[in-house]
Write a protein that holds these residues in place. Structure first.
Motif, short mmCIF file in Angstrom:
data_model
loop_
_atom_site.label_atom_id
_atom_site.label_comp_id
_atom_site.label_asym_id
_atom_site.label_seq_id
_atom_site.Cartn_x
_atom_site.Cartn_y
_atom_site.Cartn_z
N VAL A 100 1.86 1.86 -3.63
CA VAL A 100 0.44 2.37 -4.38
C VAL A 100 0.15 3.52 -4.22
O VAL A 100 0.03 4.40 -5.32
N LEU A 160 -1.66 -0.14 -12.01
CA LEU A 160 -2.07 -0.98 -10.97
C LEU A 160 -3.07 -1.89 -11.32
O LEU A 160 -3.07 -3.06 -10.83
N HIS A 185 0.85 -1.31 -0.07
CA HIS A 185 -0.08 0.05 0.10
C HIS A 185 0.85 1.32 -0.07
O HIS A 185 0.38 2.46 -0.61
#
Length: 249
Positions: A170, A223, A167
């Motif tokens: 990202v 992604l 995360h």
């Protein structure tokens, strides 16, 4: 047939050292492209700093931003933060750096976070307190861009503090998308200005929204490709294992 090794209870192909070396070289492509794009912001910022240092022209024209000379601290913070962000951000995604020099990766990442917040909050301040131009579309575009950068950085920091590497990556990608929004804007503004000699308030606002929106679309497409195109635990091009939080980047 590939040799297998156990990683977290899952059998995955062993990484060939020669192939890994080639993949690390290929891993420079994305950072190089980001650096090339960010160089537009760096060059523009350096020119603005030089203009501010020289002082206002004797006879200001329609393109002279007098507020930069009357109240220079916000724009200087914005430019310095932007230069650092555009130079350091792409290097955070270079496998050769974060694998070989993890300490440099971590300390430069901390400086990157500070620079990003400088850009976001100075941008919000200038957008609200400097003389208005560009209309509602420009005002709202800078608000979304600056807040998007700040929120992305906050979530990325929170993720890395709890060792949630996937995360963190990202949200840093999304932060880079917001941070490089002005560079993408210049890809459209400069040709329009050179061709027509001017740019309307409507076009200014539209291009601001277009800049970070295009960047975010590219990030979300990458992604999405990672989520749908790779099976759980498959080795990526830079040697990381998907879904393994213990890998440090």
């Amino acid at each position: 047939m590939n040799n297998l090794q156990k990683v977290g209870g899952t059998a995955v192909p062993q990484i060939n050292p020669a192939n890994q070396k080639n993949n690390l070289k290929k891993g420079w492509l994305a950072p190089a492209l980001l650096l090339a794009l960010g160089s537009l912001n760096v060059l523009s910022g350096a020119m603005q700093l030089n203009n501010i240092q020289q002082g206002p022209p004797p006879v200001p024209d329609e393109f002279t931003a007098m507020q930069y000379f009357l109240m220079p601290i916000p724009i200087v913070l914005h430019i310095v933060g932007g230069i650092l962000f555009n130079l350091l951000g792409p290097l955070q995604f270079a496998p050769a750096i974060w694998q070989r020099w993890p300490q440099w990766h971590r300390w430069s990442g901390r400086l990157l976070i500070v620079a990003g917040f400088m850009v976001a909050f100075s941008g919000l301040w200038m957008n609200h307190f400097y003389p208005a131009y560009g209309g509602v579309l420009k005002y709202s575009g800078i608000m979304v861009n600056s807040l998007g950068l700040a929120v992305s950085l906050l979530i990325a920091v929170r993720a890395i503090l709890v060792r949630d590497i996937p995360h963190h990556r990202v949200w840093m990608m999304r932060a880079i998308a917001f941070g490089l929004g002005p560079a993408t804007q210049r890809l459209f503004v400069l040709p329009i200005f050179f061709i027509t000699g001017s740019i309307s308030n409507l076009m200014i606002g539209f291009v601001i929204w277009l800049g970070f929106s295009l960047n975010l679309l590219v990030v979300e497409w990458i992604l999405w490709r990672e989520r749908t195109g790779k099976s759980n635990g498959e080795v990526q091009h830079d040697g990381r294992i998907l879904g393994q939080k213990s890998v440090r980047i």
